[in-house]
Design a protein around this motif. Structure first.
Motif, PDB file in Angstrom:
ATOM      1  N   PRO A  30       0.843  -1.063  -0.110  1.00 46.37           N
ATOM      2  CA  PRO A  30       0.041   0.038  -0.073  1.00 46.37           C
ATOM      3  C   PRO A  30       1.314   1.187  -0.126  1.00 46.37           C
ATOM      4  N   LEU A  31       1.668   1.054   0.898  1.00 42.88           N
ATOM      5  CA  LEU A  31       2.545   2.628   0.368  1.00 42.88           C
ATOM      6  C   LEU A  31       3.394   2.502  -0.938  1.00 42.88           C
ATOM      7  N   ALA A  32       3.844   1.449  -1.264  1.00 43.16           N
ATOM      8  CA  ALA A  32       4.095   1.814  -2.736  1.00 43.16           C
ATOM      9  C   ALA A  32       2.921   2.505  -4.099  1.00 43.16           C
ATOM     10  N   ALA A  33       1.806   2.050  -3.955  1.00 45.36           N
ATOM     11  CA  ALA A  33       0.800   2.736  -3.991  1.00 45.36           C
ATOM     12  C   ALA A  33       0.426   3.502  -3.989  1.00 45.36           C
ATOM     13  N   ILE A  34       0.396   4.383  -2.811  1.00 40.71           N
ATOM     14  CA  ILE A  34       0.068   5.843  -2.137  1.00 40.71           C
ATOM     15  C   ILE A  34       1.507   6.342  -3.451  1.00 40.71           C
ATOM     16  N   LEU A  35       2.516   6.045  -3.201  1.00 37.48           N
ATOM     17  CA  LEU A  35       3.276   6.276  -3.570  1.00 37.48           C
ATOM     18  C   LEU A  35       3.921   7.065  -5.462  1.00 37.48           C
ATOM     19  N   LEU A  36       3.377   6.010  -5.964  1.00 37.72           N
ATOM     20  CA  LEU A  36       2.962   5.909  -7.262  1.00 37.72           C
ATOM     21  C   LEU A  36       1.401   6.923  -7.024  1.00 37.72           C
ATOM     22  N   ALA A  37       0.338   7.178  -6.591  1.00 36.04           N
ATOM     23  CA  ALA A  37      -0.270   7.575  -6.730  1.00 36.04           C
ATOM     24  C   ALA A  37      -0.447   8.806  -6.797  1.00 36.04           C
ATOM     25  N   TRP A  38       0.956   9.497  -5.783  1.00 35.55           N
ATOM     26  CA  TRP A  38       1.350  10.836  -5.876  1.00 35.55           C
ATOM     27  C   TRP A  38       1.518  11.355  -6.616  1.00 35.55           C
ATOM     28  N   GLY A  39       2.526  10.625  -6.880  1.00 34.66           N
ATOM     29  CA  GLY A  39       3.599  11.163  -8.260  1.00 34.66           C
ATOM     30  C   GLY A  39       3.150  11.240  -9.659  1.00 34.66           C
ATOM     31  N   LEU A  40       1.773  10.317  -9.900  1.00 37.31           N
ATOM     32  CA  LEU A  40       0.949  10.102 -10.741  1.00 37.31           C
ATOM     33  C   LEU A  40       0.223  11.764 -10.825  1.00 37.31           C
ATOM     34  N   GLN A  41      -0.246  12.058  -9.399  1.00 38.56           N
ATOM     35  CA  GLN A  41      -1.172  13.395  -9.830  1.00 38.56           C
ATOM     36  C   GLN A  41      -0.200  14.200 -10.064  1.00 38.56           C
ATOM     37  N   LYS A  42       1.025  14.151  -9.332  1.00 41.50           N
ATOM     38  CA  LYS A  42       2.153  15.578 -10.010  1.00 41.50           C
ATOM     39  C   LYS A  42       1.790  15.911 -11.506  1.00 41.50           C
ATOM     40  N   VAL A  43       1.989  14.164 -12.044  1.00 43.24           N
ATOM     41  CA  VAL A  43       2.139  14.639 -13.959  1.00 43.24           C
ATOM     42  C   VAL A  43       0.688  14.629 -14.850  1.00 43.24           C
ATOM     43  N   TRP A  44      -0.171  13.911 -13.568  1.00 45.51           N
ATOM     44  CA  TRP A  44      -0.744  13.947 -14.101  1.00 45.51           C
ATOM     45  C   TRP A  44      -2.083  14.175 -13.852  1.00 45.51           C
ATOM     46  N   PRO A  45      -2.495  15.030 -12.927  1.00 50.52           N
ATOM     47  CA  PRO A  45      -3.589  15.134 -11.758  1.00 50.52           C
ATOM     48  C   PRO A  45      -5.063  14.248 -12.227  1.00 50.52           C
ATOM     49  N   LEU A  46      -5.573  13.466 -11.393  1.00 52.99           N
ATOM     50  CA  LEU A  46      -6.955  13.184 -10.956  1.00 52.99           C
ATOM     51  C   LEU A  46      -7.415  13.524 -10.003  1.00 52.99           C
ATOM     52  N   ARG A  47      -8.394  15.465 -10.040  1.00 54.58           N
ATOM     53  CA  ARG A  47      -9.126  15.471  -8.882  1.00 54.58           C
ATOM     54  C   ARG A  47     -10.181  14.882  -8.949  1.00 54.58           C
TER      55      ARG A  47
END
Length: 172
Positions: free
Chosen positions: A26-43
């Protein structure tokens, strides 16, 4: 041909063959989502109830942490066991949250990813929450269940028939 003798390294261990530290998923999922949010926001800001979103999300995450995670760990420790999947299991815990899910600690991890996604408005976390569940199933739950079946046999099979992997009691 003679019988081959196993060395100490090859002897079966009294533990599940889990090769991944479960909280890392789950930590990897949260970090990946955080990174994806920076590149391609899905708010999630335009979704209905956006003002209540942080309360709901943190409520889900904290509720999962306490009601599933902490309670499950306490039950394991009260039974003289460790929650560490690399340690031997001495009994099948069937009290508390284990009455409705065979994997409350892993369900907690998925719900935390989901809750943090809601709280922070990160849609990627919502998408990665089921992926987290799949990864836990593949790399952690599968090896744990194989170990418990080998070790406990029919009592564990009966528990599996009675309680679902993720959530809910079976009828009958």
């Amino acid at each position: 041909m003679g019988r081959r003798v196993m060395s100490g390294d090859e002897a079966p261990r009294d533990a599940a063959a889990v090769r991944v530290f479960p909280p890392a998923i789950p930590l990897a999922a949260i970090l990946l989502a955080w990174g994806l949010q920076k590149v391609w926001p899905l708010r999630l800001d335009e979704w209905p109830g956006a003002a209540q979103r942080p309360w709901l999300g943190w409520g889900v995450a904290v509720g999962a942490l306490v009601l599933l995670g902490a309670w499950s760990v306490a039950l394991f420790r009260r039974s003289g066991q460790s929650e560490n999947p690399w340690k031997p299991t001495t009994e099948i815990v069937q009290r508390g949250p284990y009455r409705v899910t065979r994997n409350p600690m892993y369900l907690q991890m998925v719900l935390i990813v989901f809750g943090v996604g809601i709280a922070t408005g990160n849609g990627w976390m919502l998408l990665l929450a089921p992926v987290t569940g799949w990864a836990l199933q593949r790399w952690v739950i599968g090896p744990e269940e194989a170990y418990l079946e080998r070790k406990f046999g029919e009592p564990y099979q009966a528990y599996k028939r009675r309680v679902r992997r993720w959530l809910g009691r079976r009828s009958g």
